[in-house]
Design a protein around this motif. Sequence first.
Motif, PDB file in Angstrom:
ATOM      1  N   ARG A 150      30.171  37.178  30.753  1.00 24.72           N
ATOM      2  CA  ARG A 150      32.072  37.350  30.135  1.00 24.72           C
ATOM      3  C   ARG A 150      31.893  38.611  30.298  1.00 24.72           C
ATOM      4  O   ARG A 150      31.388  39.748  30.444  1.00 24.72           O
ATOM      5  N   VAL A 151      33.108  39.714  30.292  1.00 23.85           N
ATOM      6  CA  VAL A 151      33.266  40.697  30.087  1.00 23.85           C
ATOM      7  C   VAL A 151      33.254  41.065  28.573  1.00 23.85           C
ATOM      8  O   VAL A 151      34.299  40.556  28.050  1.00 23.85           O
ATOM      9  N   TYR A 152      32.606  42.054  28.574  1.00 28.09           N
ATOM     10  CA  TYR A 152      32.120  42.271  27.298  1.00 28.09           C
ATOM     11  C   TYR A 152      32.505  43.850  26.225  1.00 28.09           C
ATOM     12  O   TYR A 152      33.543  44.680  27.711  1.00 28.09           O
ATOM     13  N   GLU A 154      26.820  47.845  31.488  1.00 30.73           N
ATOM     14  CA  GLU A 154      25.759  47.655  32.146  1.00 30.73           C
ATOM     15  C   GLU A 154      25.428  49.225  32.185  1.00 30.73           C
ATOM     16  O   GLU A 154      23.814  49.284  31.886  1.00 30.73           O
ATOM     17  N   PRO A 187      24.572  41.136  27.526  1.00 34.61           N
ATOM     18  CA  PRO A 187      24.578  40.289  29.259  1.00 34.61           C
ATOM     19  C   PRO A 187      23.764  39.729  29.236  1.00 34.61           C
ATOM     20  O   PRO A 187      22.753  39.334  30.305  1.00 34.61           O
ATOM     21  N   GLN A 233      34.928  47.698  33.021  1.00 34.21           N
ATOM     22  CA  GLN A 233      35.160  47.049  32.077  1.00 34.21           C
ATOM     23  C   GLN A 233      33.695  47.043  32.588  1.00 34.21           C
ATOM     24  O   GLN A 233      32.476  46.935  31.604  1.00 34.21           O
ATOM     25  N   SER A 234      33.186  46.158  33.181  1.00 29.71           N
ATOM     26  CA  SER A 234      31.905  45.104  33.355  1.00 29.71           C
ATOM     27  C   SER A 234      30.560  46.326  33.695  1.00 29.71           C
ATOM     28  O   SER A 234      29.975  46.094  33.220  1.00 29.71           O
TER      29      SER A 234
END
Length: 303
Positions: free
Chosen positions: A47-49, A13, A36, A8-9
């Motif tokens: 955090r993880v979006y 991006e 981000p 996910q992270s």
Amino acid sequence: METHLRPQSVAVELAAALASHVAARASIELLVIKGPVLAAQGLRAPRVYADVDVWVPQLDAERFVDLLRDQGWHERGPSWFLERVGSHSFTLIHDAWPCDIDIHVRFPGMLAPDDVVFGELWRTRSGVSLAGREVQATGRAASAVILALHSLRQIWDVARKNELDQLIVRVKDDAELIEAVRRLASIVGANETLAPFFEALGVETLTGFAPDPRALRAWDGRRAHHSRTGQWLEFLTKTPRRARAHEFWMIIWPPRELYLQDHPDAPDDRAHLFIARLRRLLKGANGVMRIAIQKVRMKGSAS
């Protein structure tokens, strides 16, 4: 269906970099916002979006969506709610990606004309490195405005309230940033909508764009309840009289196919749908009461 292969992270991006690349090749001005970008600018903890938020001019939005369709992205499906009330953004998904791309053409709480708002955000943009690529993102002041408005719009949510409190802590000792936020708010029509934020910082607003009172009422209505009640009420006030009764009954007791558009995971049987509609109706009635109480309070404070 393809399997999601990207964590996910990483995916968020990469999707931001992809959207920026697609836009740049087509000479479309695009800003990466929220997510981000806020972490990179020190306005929110990392955090993880779940998704990527980008902002493009209204006139370029359709062309940009077509370009992403060529890359395999597509819309979730029809929404009778959005078809009626409109939206400040729309979402694209991809079978091979675990994140969405939310494409904004405006942002709630910035009440100046769309071209004025985007023009100022583009003028004050900054570069942010995502997935090893520099993308164009909102400047730090614009990012602070967006985060504050996002939090204030859902201030009833504990997480949003904490988010606003943390933003205030990060901003309050940065006089240069506060001044930039004040200037930006005066241009994009956010003086009134950001009033609680400025009050918490102990600063006054600058003279600037005066928004339409109807836009302020719509903002207040959206903030007054946890659901779509305020947006539905605003929609009904704009609906021609001859169609108002039909739309009203459809809103309070939507047909099966429309209800399932908004709740695709709901059990599709009469008993469950009846109970779900009834709960929705009671929640909406509660929302109308909350909005009415807020209006009374606003009148009392103004007198």
